[in-house]
Design a protein around this motif. Structure first.
Motif, PDB file in Angstrom:
ATOM      1  N   ASP A  62       0.818  -1.209   0.000  1.00  0.00           N
ATOM      2  CA  ASP A  62       0.000   0.000   0.000  1.00  0.00           C
ATOM      3  C   ASP A  62       0.856   1.265   0.000  1.00  0.00           C
ATOM      4  O   ASP A  62       0.435   2.307  -0.506  1.00  0.00           O
ATOM      5  N   ILE A  63       2.034   1.180   0.591  1.00  0.00           N
ATOM      6  CA  ILE A  63       2.960   2.301   0.609  1.00  0.00           C
ATOM      7  C   ILE A  63       4.372   1.726   0.597  1.00  0.00           C
ATOM      8  O   ILE A  63       4.631   0.674   1.192  1.00  0.00           O
ATOM      9  N   VAL A  64       5.285   2.392  -0.116  1.00  0.00           N
ATOM     10  CA  VAL A  64       6.662   1.916  -0.242  1.00  0.00           C
ATOM     11  C   VAL A  64       7.612   3.066   0.082  1.00  0.00           C
ATOM     12  O   VAL A  64       7.451   4.179  -0.432  1.00  0.00           O
ATOM     13  N   VAL A  65       8.621   2.794   0.932  1.00  0.00           N
ATOM     14  CA  VAL A  65       9.584   3.822   1.319  1.00  0.00           C
ATOM     15  C   VAL A  65      11.009   3.322   1.102  1.00  0.00           C
ATOM     16  O   VAL A  65      11.326   2.170   1.365  1.00  0.00           O
ATOM     17  N   ASP A  66      11.838   4.206   0.548  1.00  0.00           N
ATOM     18  CA  ASP A  66      13.283   3.995   0.427  1.00  0.00           C
ATOM     19  C   ASP A  66      13.689   2.903  -0.556  1.00  0.00           C
ATOM     20  O   ASP A  66      14.823   2.432  -0.518  1.00  0.00           O
ATOM     21  N   VAL A  67      12.804   2.511  -1.429  1.00  0.00           N
ATOM     22  CA  VAL A  67      13.124   1.502  -2.429  1.00  0.00           C
ATOM     23  C   VAL A  67      12.113   1.628  -3.559  1.00  0.00           C
ATOM     24  O   VAL A  67      11.040   2.204  -3.387  1.00  0.00           O
ATOM     25  N   GLY A  68      12.468   1.115  -4.714  1.00  0.00           N
ATOM     26  CA  GLY A  68      11.516   1.087  -5.823  1.00  0.00           C
ATOM     27  C   GLY A  68      11.771   2.110  -6.913  1.00  0.00           C
ATOM     28  O   GLY A  68      11.224   2.003  -8.016  1.00  0.00           O
ATOM     29  N   GLY A  69      12.596   3.125  -6.628  1.00  0.00           N
ATOM     30  CA  GLY A  69      12.948   4.096  -7.654  1.00  0.00           C
ATOM     31  C   GLY A  69      11.813   5.015  -8.073  1.00  0.00           C
ATOM     32  O   GLY A  69      11.824   5.545  -9.192  1.00  0.00           O
ATOM     33  N   GLU A  70      10.847   5.241  -7.181  1.00  0.00           N
ATOM     34  CA  GLU A  70       9.712   6.097  -7.529  1.00  0.00           C
ATOM     35  C   GLU A  70       9.401   7.076  -6.401  1.00  0.00           C
ATOM     36  O   GLU A  70       9.407   6.695  -5.231  1.00  0.00           O
ATOM     37  N   TYR A  71       9.132   8.311  -6.796  1.00  0.00           N
ATOM     38  CA  TYR A  71       8.579   9.289  -5.863  1.00  0.00           C
ATOM     39  C   TYR A  71       7.276   9.796  -6.458  1.00  0.00           C
ATOM     40  O   TYR A  71       7.259  10.692  -7.282  1.00  0.00           O
ATOM     41  N   GLU A  72       6.197   9.176  -6.053  1.00  0.00           N
ATOM     42  CA  GLU A  72       4.868   9.522  -6.538  1.00  0.00           C
ATOM     43  C   GLU A  72       3.902   9.512  -5.343  1.00  0.00           C
ATOM     44  O   GLU A  72       3.321   8.470  -5.003  1.00  0.00           O
ATOM     45  N   PRO A  73       3.731  10.650  -4.698  1.00  0.00           N
ATOM     46  CA  PRO A  73       2.862  10.715  -3.512  1.00  0.00           C
ATOM     47  C   PRO A  73       1.439  10.216  -3.776  1.00  0.00           C
ATOM     48  O   PRO A  73       0.829   9.606  -2.880  1.00  0.00           O
ATOM     49  N   ALA A  74       0.927  10.439  -4.981  1.00  0.00           N
ATOM     50  CA  ALA A  74      -0.440  10.001  -5.281  1.00  0.00           C
ATOM     51  C   ALA A  74      -0.575   8.483  -5.192  1.00  0.00           C
ATOM     52  O   ALA A  74      -1.669   7.961  -4.946  1.00  0.00           O
ATOM     53  N   ARG A  75       0.539   7.773  -5.379  1.00  0.00           N
ATOM     54  CA  ARG A  75       0.545   6.319  -5.294  1.00  0.00           C
ATOM     55  C   ARG A  75       1.243   5.816  -4.027  1.00  0.00           C
ATOM     56  O   ARG A  75       1.500   4.636  -3.883  1.00  0.00           O
ATOM     57  N   ASN A  76       1.581   6.748  -3.144  1.00  0.00           N
ATOM     58  CA  ASN A  76       2.265   6.402  -1.891  1.00  0.00           C
ATOM     59  C   ASN A  76       3.596   5.704  -2.138  1.00  0.00           C
ATOM     60  O   ASN A  76       3.935   4.710  -1.495  1.00  0.00           O
ATOM     61  N   ARG A  77       4.376   6.267  -3.058  1.00  0.00           N
ATOM     62  CA  ARG A  77       5.733   5.776  -3.342  1.00  0.00           C
ATOM     63  C   ARG A  77       6.726   6.859  -2.949  1.00  0.00           C
ATOM     64  O   ARG A  77       6.659   7.980  -3.466  1.00  0.00           O
ATOM     65  N   TYR A  78       7.644   6.506  -2.025  1.00  0.00           N
ATOM     66  CA  TYR A  78       8.523   7.516  -1.439  1.00  0.00           C
ATOM     67  C   TYR A  78       9.981   7.051  -1.431  1.00  0.00           C
ATOM     68  O   TYR A  78      10.571   6.797  -0.378  1.00  0.00           O
ATOM     69  N   ASP A  79      10.558   6.946  -2.623  1.00  0.00           N
ATOM     70  CA  ASP A  79      11.985   6.645  -2.734  1.00  0.00           C
ATOM     71  C   ASP A  79      12.725   7.908  -3.139  1.00  0.00           C
ATOM     72  O   ASP A  79      12.158   8.808  -3.770  1.00  0.00           O
ATOM     73  N   HIS A  80      14.012   7.981  -2.819  1.00  0.00           N
ATOM     74  CA  HIS A  80      14.813   9.176  -3.113  1.00  0.00           C
ATOM     75  C   HIS A  80      16.110   8.844  -3.839  1.00  0.00           C
ATOM     76  O   HIS A  80      16.955   9.730  -4.031  1.00  0.00           O
TER      77      HIS A  80
END
Length: 355
Positions: A62-80
């Protein structure tokens, strides 16, 4: 650790909601990001934790942090980690880590819930949101992105050298030390090996989270209420010194440094206040302290130290040297002193201001 049947860990199942982050060596930023979501955001309370680098498994989270190569808040993706990532916190220059990203998007909700504010647009929410980033979160962002507190080139050019080792103890290092040691015995079974690593992560997440809890509690329950107390004392400074160089807390002291610096700056009087007077305890017979205002919040240098002739002396000997009755002590470094009465402490401050 190789990905296998134990690619992911599930802990504290929370109704099907899951938080994804990477497995392997962990850092303070994702440890805190996971903690903030689980502890303070109801949607993710007790959420399942999925530690993996498998894109297909991450897609199910449902939410991904620090991995995945995506920063898309609308999809709850928070990698940097992606090359194109440049996001920073408002008014700051430090590139965000996963901790900063989660705090950027969820921090106001965390603060609003903590102080019982009806809206995240509340002025006090915004004030604390920024203060906690400056005092806590930014250090984690900088650590994870390899940014030094001081410009290394400038330090080298100035020829500055450390006087002693600080042990490398930072928020980031504290979490790093909780990773498995290189020679720790690791179970041969892949599932057991992954569980061993994941338990370490859970310990680290809880540890950094406890520090965040303390910061949040301090700024919402102690620092914020102190604003009005310091503002009232600041407004009364000229009652004790025509130039406003003495600040007095009549009833009880409180966290004053941040608020004093802010009030000085807002009034165009930066660097003006030299001494802060306060009782040792809220009692009529309390002794009084005279504390020098530091050059900055974390500085050991004072704007105007107490007179050198007083330093290191106590009681009658101090009273004799200073010419002020009721002397209790003056620290050898000159940054603080004491007197048995308010009038005596005020006399010490006024005498110390003399040319």
């Amino acid at each position: 650790m190789t990905e296998s049947a134990a690619k992911r860990l599930k802990t504290s199942a929370g109704g099907g909601v899951s938080i994804g982050t990477h497995n392997g060596h962990f850092h303070a930023d994702e440890a805190l990001a996971v903690y903030m979501l689980r502890k303070y955001i109801p949607t993710y309370t007790n959420a399942t934790l999925v530690r993996t680098r498998d894109p297909k498994l991450l897609e199910t989270c449902d939410i991904v942090v620090d991995v995945g190569g995506e920063y898309e808040p609308a999809r709850n993706r928070y990698d940097h980690h992606q090359r194109t990532f440049t996001a920073t916190f408002p008014g700051r220059n430090t590139k965000l880590s996963s901790a900063g990203l989660v705090y950027l998007h969820f921090g106001k909700e965390i603060v609003a819930r903590q102080i019982g504010a009806a809206s995240e647009d509340n002025e006090q929410v915004g004030l604390i949101w920024k203060k906690i980033y400056d005092s806590f979160i930014e250090a984690l962002d900088a650590h994870d992105n390899g940014i030094s507190v001081y410009d290394p080139a400038a330090v080298q050019a100035a020829g500055l050298q450390r006087r002693f080792s600080d042990g490398g103890f930072t928020l980031g290092a504290m979490v790093g030390r909780l990773n498995p040691n290189w020679n720790d015995p690791i179970p041969e079974d892949p599932v057991a090996a992954q569980e061993f690593e994941d338990k370490k992560f859970e310990t680290a997440s809880q540890r950094i989270g406890e520090e965040f809890d303390r910061d949040l509690e301090y700024y919402t329950k102690s620092w914020l209420p102190a604003r009005e107390v310091v503002a009232n004392a600041f407004a009364s400074r000229e009652q004790y010194d025509p130039e406003g160089r003495i600040l007095v807390f009549k009833g009880q002291s409180c966290p004053w440094k941040d608020h004093l610096y802010t009030l000085e700056e807002e009034s165009g009087e930066a660097g003006q206040t030299a001494y802060v007077l306060y009782p040792e305890k809220p009692a009529p017979d309390a002794k009084w302290r005279v504390q020098c205002v530091p050059l900055s919040k974390d500085s050991f240098q004072s704007r105007k130290p107490l007179p050198e002739a007083w330093r290191g002396f106590r009681d009658d000997e101090l009273s004799s040297i200073s010419g002020i009755d009721g002397g209790v002590f003056v620290h050898a470094a000159g940054f603080i002193g004491g007197n048995k009465t308010f009038d005596g402490a005020l006399s010490m401050a006024r005498r110390a201001l003399e040319p």
